[in-house]
Design an enzyme around this catalytic site. Structure first.
Site, mmCIF file in Angstrom:
data_model
loop_
_atom_site.group_PDB
_atom_site.id
_atom_site.type_symbol
_atom_site.label_atom_id
_atom_site.label_comp_id
_atom_site.label_asym_id
_atom_site.label_seq_id
_atom_site.Cartn_x
_atom_site.Cartn_y
_atom_site.Cartn_z
ATOM 1 N N ALA A 187 16.646 37.249 -7.756
ATOM 2 C CA ALA A 187 16.763 36.396 -6.892
ATOM 3 C C ALA A 187 16.205 34.858 -7.745
ATOM 4 C CB ALA A 187 15.942 36.478 -5.717
ATOM 5 N N PRO A 188 16.780 33.833 -7.666
ATOM 6 C CA PRO A 188 18.173 33.623 -6.457
ATOM 7 C C PRO A 188 19.436 33.913 -7.024
ATOM 8 C CG PRO A 188 17.474 31.486 -7.486
ATOM 9 C CD PRO A 188 16.466 32.401 -8.061
ATOM 10 N N GLY A 189 19.481 34.556 -8.308
ATOM 11 C CA GLY A 189 20.858 35.002 -8.835
ATOM 12 C C GLY A 189 21.551 34.146 -9.876
ATOM 13 N N GLY A 190 20.527 33.263 -10.679
ATOM 14 C CA GLY A 190 21.297 32.751 -11.935
ATOM 15 C C GLY A 190 21.826 33.788 -12.747
ATOM 16 N N ASP A 204 15.874 42.689 -5.852
ATOM 17 C CA ASP A 204 14.862 41.965 -5.586
ATOM 18 C C ASP A 204 14.399 41.725 -4.002
ATOM 19 O OD1 ASP A 204 13.056 39.088 -5.444
ATOM 20 O OD2 ASP A 204 13.943 38.721 -7.429
ATOM 21 N N ASP A 236 14.448 38.912 -15.880
ATOM 22 C CA ASP A 236 13.785 37.657 -16.062
ATOM 23 C C ASP A 236 12.883 37.339 -14.689
ATOM 24 O OD1 ASP A 236 13.413 34.996 -17.086
ATOM 25 O OD2 ASP A 236 14.780 34.110 -15.749
ATOM 26 N N LYS A 264 6.970 36.763 -20.439
ATOM 27 C CA LYS A 264 6.094 35.462 -20.102
ATOM 28 C C LYS A 264 4.963 35.975 -21.105
ATOM 29 C CE LYS A 264 9.065 34.904 -16.728
ATOM 30 N NZ LYS A 264 10.043 33.862 -17.259
#
Length: 364
Positions: A232-235, A251, A288, A318
């Site tokens: 989410a949100p789905g990029g 997600d 991600d 990260k």
């Protein structure tokens, strides 16, 4: 190295500043804040390296005691994670901050470099903000393009160049060099790859996956079934759907409404730890998530059974505690022998993170 000359500031007399034949110079660029890490990696390759900082925490001049060809080959063979771009320094002089600099650059090119008729040449110019030179990067490019077309019949291009003329202008210095695109680690000036944002784009996070596809020389359209963890949100999901893949997105948060009804999307609105998938189903796994890297690694490890042997993984890590080398070592230890690290790289569109390109080891 190509021999060079330099202009004494305030005069028209040219004096030699040729790099010694036993050494070579380059300008290195990292993401902002990660210059020290790039320098540390380079020092492991070249213990006698010397640095001069150009832009704090981002751009630096470095000199190594080997030829340019030797240096480039070693850097490409053991590519540093945080070194985004390099350009050779074949020619350097004290800038006059006037159009004389452009005349000197054109003169140097005419005297020291040959171009072929029809050869595709990209001119990449970077000028520091503190530089007060009267000319702009565009005017530098115009001067060189004019020489290329009128004298040599070469073809100035932006993409798919055969060679690159790199120019870097500081407050006091003017640096130039000639190289092949792959020898710069990126064929974009400074490695700053730019993508056009379209109206349908769900998030800028998509740029990270686009850059990974180019940087790791992948073709996502060659895959079939993808698993997107923390989607989410789905990029990232939207990009893979555009490439023609079937995507299973996981997600607990909501996906963008434009994706929900997509015929090739299966959306599992759950925590990744609560899903059950088929064994050896996916040939691509992407992740991600803005999570602690160890938590991310555990989630990915728990779902590796669903990835085919030889399958590809693209994972964002990260760097929450600013210990990147230790973080990568710990993650590789957690993944064990099941995953092979092909390349770890801080991409231009990464911020406080790294992108890992991995392959699932073939079952014995």
């Amino acid at each position: 190295m190509v021999s060079g000359t330099a202009l004494d500031q305030g005069t028209s007399r040219m004096t030699s500043t040729t790099t010694p034949s036993t050494g070579s110079r380059f300008i290195g660029t990292s993401n902002h804040g990660y210059c020290q890490h790039a320098q540390e990696e380079l020092k492991r390759l070249f213990p006698e390296i010397r640095y001069t900082l150009l832009i704090p925490t981002e751009v630096f001049l470095f000199e190594v005691p080997v030829s340019a060809q030797e240096a480039v080959e070693l850097i490409k063979q053991k590519e540093p994670m945080f070194l985004r771009h390099i350009q050779p320094v074949d020619f350097a002089w004290e800038g006059s901050r006037s159009d004389t600099d452009l005349d000197n650059l054109v003169q140097w090119l005419q005297q020291n470099v040959n171009f072929s008729a029809g050869e595709k040449i990209a001119v990449q110019v970077r000028k520091e903000e503190r530089s007060q030179a009267a000319y702009t990067p565009f005017s530098v490019k115009q001067a060189i393009d004019g020489l290329l077309t009128s004298v040599y019949g070469a073809e100035p291009v932006v993409k798919e160049a055969e060679r690159i003329i790199s120019v870097y202008v500081t407050a006091t210095k003017f640096y130039a060099g000639i190289s092949r695109p792959k020898d710069n680690l990126s064929d974009w000036a400074g490695g700053a790859i730019r993508f056009h944002k379209n109206e349908e784009q769900i998030s800028r996070a998509q740029f990270k996956l686009l850059e990974a596809e180019q940087r790791f020389e992948l073709d996502f359209s060659s895959y079939h079934l993808a698993l997107d963890i923390g989607a989410a949100p789905g990029g990232w999901t939207s990009l893979l759907l555009e490439r023609g893949l079937r995507v299973t997105a996981i997600d607990p948060a909501n996906m963008h409404p434009t994706l929900i009804q997509h015929p090739r999307l299966t959306f599992l609105k759950k925590n990744a730890g609560d899903v059950k998938l088929k064994k050896d189903e996916f040939d691509l796994l992407v992740c991600d998530m803005s999570w602690d890297p160890k938590q991310m690694a555990r989630l990915v490890s728990d779902l590796l059974y669903a990835v085919k042997s030889g399958g590809t993984l693209i994972i964002t890590v990260k760097l929450m505690h600013k210990k990147p080398f230790q973080t990568v070592r710990e993650l590789l230890h957690m993944f064990g022998s099941e995953l092979l690290l092909v390349k770890a790289k801080q991409l231009f569109h990464n911020r406080e993170e790294l992108t890992l390109y991995m392959l699932k080891q073939t079952d014995l």
